[in-house]
Design an enzyme around this catalytic site. Structure first.
Site, short mmCIF file in Angstrom:
data_model
loop_
_atom_site.label_atom_id
_atom_site.label_comp_id
_atom_site.label_asym_id
_atom_site.label_seq_id
_atom_site.Cartn_x
_atom_site.Cartn_y
_atom_site.Cartn_z
N SER A 1 0.59 -1.15 -0.12
CA SER A 1 0.31 0.10 0.56
C SER A 1 1.22 0.84 -0.10
O SER A 1 2.47 0.88 0.35
CB SER A 1 -0.93 -0.25 1.59
OG SER A 1 -0.02 0.27 2.37
N ASP A 2 0.91 3.01 -0.75
CA ASP A 2 0.92 3.34 -0.56
C ASP A 2 1.22 3.47 1.35
O ASP A 2 -0.45 3.26 2.15
CB ASP A 2 0.74 4.27 -1.04
CG ASP A 2 1.77 5.95 -1.21
OD1 ASP A 2 1.34 6.94 -2.46
OD2 ASP A 2 2.44 5.84 -0.57
N TRP A 3 1.37 5.13 1.65
CA TRP A 3 1.80 4.90 3.01
C TRP A 3 0.94 5.81 3.64
O TRP A 3 -0.06 6.86 3.74
CB TRP A 3 2.96 5.58 3.61
CG TRP A 3 4.29 5.23 4.03
CD1 TRP A 3 5.34 4.97 4.63
CD2 TRP A 3 5.10 4.17 3.52
NE1 TRP A 3 5.71 3.86 4.87
CE2 TRP A 3 5.77 3.52 3.88
CE3 TRP A 3 4.63 3.59 1.67
CZ2 TRP A 3 6.67 2.02 3.22
CZ3 TRP A 3 5.44 1.85 1.16
CH2 TRP A 3 6.70 1.88 1.90
N GLY A 4 -0.29 4.58 4.39
CA GLY A 4 -1.82 5.42 4.81
C GLY A 4 -3.20 5.04 3.70
O GLY A 4 -4.18 5.76 4.09
N GLY A 5 -2.58 4.00 3.02
CA GLY A 5 -3.96 3.73 1.83
C GLY A 5 -4.18 2.58 1.88
O GLY A 5 -5.58 2.83 0.57
#
Ligand code: GLC
Length: 746
Positions: A270-274
């Site tokens: 995941s993107d960071w916080g995605g």
């Protein structure tokens, strides 16, 4: 025979028994997963069979800001992730974005990826990957969070500098060697941001809504090549939604297309916080959840990792039967496969860091991507002894490696253009600098600092007056302006507000043009800018964020030490309004009744970049693929001949000038009888060819039905319709030197 047997009985058999007892020749009792000689999948299955449910779940989410768990009990190491696409981010504290203050992590800053794209050079892209992968390995990082290859749908995208332009073929051809170069070092490339993540405005709250033809023709091809030709070991899901579902757990993108149609066997990170949902994160193809502020625990409270979507909530679902161990095992297999490809690879990799070779590679890539847009002969600079060279503009001085978001770097050094000009000319000319304007005075990001003092006491008017006054007495004026890494410029998290140069630069350039007949404008940016003064200046150079060696690379081109060969990877429009995004629903998106998230509609379909401007016959400042040289080239003898199931397009390129140089021969295909609206041309081939003066060389492109096809959503297939096509050969999308009609199927 009898002798042989008896010797065996008397000597070898007892000896072998002894060896077996002593354990010297004992068949290996090393577990299969630790045996590097065993096939990858056997190691994966063996490790998986030894793991507990809790250990498998631990693999699937972060344990720190940039690491995800291994299996300590089995000696399987954790995975260390690192930004970014342009160099290895400085070490950060366990739960922090800010750098940890190490003193051994100042890296080589390579050019921004848009600079690499502008080289149109597959070999340089592989070199880039090899070098940055070696730096990641040396820093003991297993996953490089890059390259980014999102399409240039709008020139306003704040991360245009991190990507590879507006054409899927160009980006696809360059991402493959980059990925292979990185992974040669036992480091996983993590190609991002998958997918249709084409802006920074409300990037975590906007759904990109588009039809399948647009998705498959424009926004997927570069990712597909990264997977199927580049063999990337990781893919990063993007923050946005696609057709209403968050991309870090978007079933269609991750399960149906990436892992289904394309057969991707690596990990989706995941993107960071995605990651935004427990159940979808489990079932929709996400393998490693990173950077989440779970349940509102923003700022990473100490126990927040246990609260990740793929942490305790996952364990609960596994124990109460809402989730299956089969799905968990698929995640765990992909993660173990990544470990055995990287830190536990059969080949020992050690990498290297900030070597002279890496800085030399950075300098060559930066220089070969610089684009000569206009030149009346003023370039290359050849000042007479005692000449007065005035340099105007903040970007001649401002260091650009720091800032811009997650691609921010702490580099060993950064050569600024002004210093490189002094190096080149101080022995024969006077080089004086006038700031001209004040742009961005920040000099730090995530506690990485440049050490420069950009403070200024003069007013904007005074700055302009001082520059113009100095220009009156100068033999050459070299303007160095453009954009920078601050908000609403080339910067992650925000988009630009227009393509007009900021800080009153247009007025300044016009004022300089009034008083100088030797005015060279160098635009340093990562995205397109308007150039209303283009007809009033002698030469224009598009330079990029060139990294540690940016100043040297730029002066190499300005002095002719390097003959420019860069080509624009995106269109330079006359004005933003000329582009295809006409409505708020197209960009930056709208709110709709009953929908929680912003909605954005890709109504322009496949018509972005030159596909839009050329099909609509809209004039542009400089076209996609444009770039001049200090020499000249001729393209002749163009032909299209059937060969096998396809065609061979060929032509002869000649260097008709008097200095060595390189030209990029570009092949576009036009479908003149299509049943659906198609762009008047689409890039389907390019070759960068270096020639000595007078040298000729034949260039060949082999094309097949896939190069004639459009994507038919109804049949979910690529379709090449019988009829007439044209092969367009040229040196930019607008400079077509030969149009050769040919037929398919009629
Ligand atoms: C950022 C970026 C992504 C980066 C990640 C880790 O928000 O979108 O490109 O790799 O977070 O810093």
């Amino acid at each position: 025979m009898e002798y042989t047997v008896s010797v065996m009985n008397r000597f070898f058999a007892p000896a072998l028994l002894c060896l077996l007892i002593l354990g010297c020749a004992r068949p290996s009792d090393k577990p299969v997963y630790l045996d590097h000689s065993k096939p990858l999948e056997e190691r994966v299955e063996d490790a998986l069979s030894r793991m507990t449910l809790e250990e498998k779940v631990a693999l699937t989410h972060a344990q720190s800001k940039f690491s995800s768990a291994g299996v300590p009990r089995l000696g399987i190491p954790e995975l260390w992730h690192t930004d970014g696409p342009h160099g290895i981010r400085p070490e950060v504290l366990w739960d922090e974005w800010d750098q940890a203050g190490w003193t051994n992590d100042s890296c080589t800053a390579f050019p921004a990826l848009v600079n690499l794209a502008a080289t149109w050079d597959r070999d340089l892209s592989h070199l880039y990957g090899e070098c940055i992968g070696a730096e990641a390995r040396y820093r003991k990082k297993d996953i490089l969070l890059g390259p980014g290859i999102n399409m240039g749908r709008t020139p306003l995208n704040g991360r245009t500098f991190e990507y590879m332009g507006e054409d899927p073929y160009l980006a696809g051809e360059l991402v493959v060697p980059y990925v292979q170069g990185v992974q040669d070092n036992g480091v996983a490339a993590c190609v991002k941001h998958f997918a249709v993540n084409n802006q920074e405005v409300r990037r975590t709250a906007t759904s990109s809504n588009l039809d399948d033809r647009t998705l498959y023709e424009i926004y997927l091809p570069a990712f597909r090549k990264a997977v199927q030709e580049g063999g990337t070991w990781a893919i990063m899901g993007s923050y946005n939604l696609y057709n209403g579902q968050f991309n870090c757990h978007n079933k269609k993108l991750l399960c149906d297309i990436l892992k289904g149609e394309w057969g991707f066997d690596g990990v989706v990170i995941s993107d960071w916080g995605g990651c935004r949902d427990d159940d979808e994160a489990i079932t929709n193809g996400l393998d490693i959840e990173m950077g989440t502020w779970t349940n509102g625990l923003r700022g990473a409270a100490s126990d927040s990792y246990a609260n990740y979507h793929l942490a305790n909530p996952y364990l609960e679902r596994l124990r109460d039967g809402r989730a299956t161990e089969e799905v968990l095992d698929d995640k765990a297999r992909r993660i173990l496969r990544t470990v055995f490809r990287t830190s536990m690879s059969p080949e020992q990799h050690f990498g290297s860091f900030t070597s002279p070779e890496h800085f030399a590679a950075a300098r060559k890539i930066a220089a070969d991507g610089i684009v000569l847009l206009k030149n009346d002969g003023t370039l290359p600079l050849n000042p007479a002894d005692g000449a007065r060279i005035l340099v105007v503009g903040e970007n001649a001085y401002k260091m650009m490696v720091v800032g811009g978001g997650s691609s921010n770097l702490k580099t060993k050094y950064e050569i600024i253009p002004l210093d490189a000009l002094h190096e080149a000319f101080d022995d024969k000319a006077s080089v004086v600098w006038e700031r001209g304007y004040v742009g961005d005075v920040t000099t730090d990001y995530n506690k990485v600092v440049t050490g420069q003092d950009l403070s200024e006491s003069r007013s904007a008017q005074q700055l302009l007056s001082d520059a113009v006054a100095a220009a009156k007495d100068a033999d050459y004026v070299i303007y160095m302006g453009g954009l920078n890494k601050s908000r609403n410029q080339d910067n992650e998290g925000t988009d630009r507000l227009d393509i007009v140069l900021p800080y009153g630069q247009d007025v300044l350039i016009e004022a300089l043009a009034e008083v100088s007949d030797k005015l060279v404008v160098v635009n340093i940016s990562g995205s397109p800018v308007a150039m209303p003064w283009a007809s009033k200046v002698n030469a224009i150079v598009q330079a990029w964020y060139g990294g540690s060696e940016s100043g040297h690379a730029l002066v190499d081109v300005l002095t002719g030490a390097v003959n420019p060969s860069g080509k624009l990877p995106f269109t330079m429009p006359l004005a933003l309004a000329d582009g295809p995004l006409k409505t708020e629903r197209q960009y930056p998106g709208i709110q709709e009744e009953g929908k929680q998230w912003w909605q954005e509609y890709y109504d322009e379909g496949v018509f972005i970049g030159y596909r839009w401007y050329d099909t609509q016959n809209i004039p542009v400042q400089y076209p996609f693929g444009h770039g001049l040289s200090y020499t000249t080239f001729d393209l002749s003898n163009a032909s299209v001949k059937p060969s096998g199931k396809g065609w061979t397009v060929s032509a002869t390129l000649e260097n008709t000038g008097d200095v060595p140089g390189a030209e990029v021969v570009q092949l576009y295909i036009a479908d003149t009888e299509a049943s659906v609206p198609r762009p008047v041309k689409e890039l389907k081939g390019f070759e960068k060819i270096y020639l000595q003066p007078g040298e000729k060389r034949q260039v060949k492109f082999n094309i097949g039905l896939e190069d004639l096809s459009f994507f038919d959503a109804a049949s979910h297939a690529w379709v090449a319709e019988p009829g007439e096509f044209k092969a367009l050969l040229g040196t930019s999308s607008a400079d077509i030197r030969a149009e050769i009609p040919f037929n398919y199927g009629k």
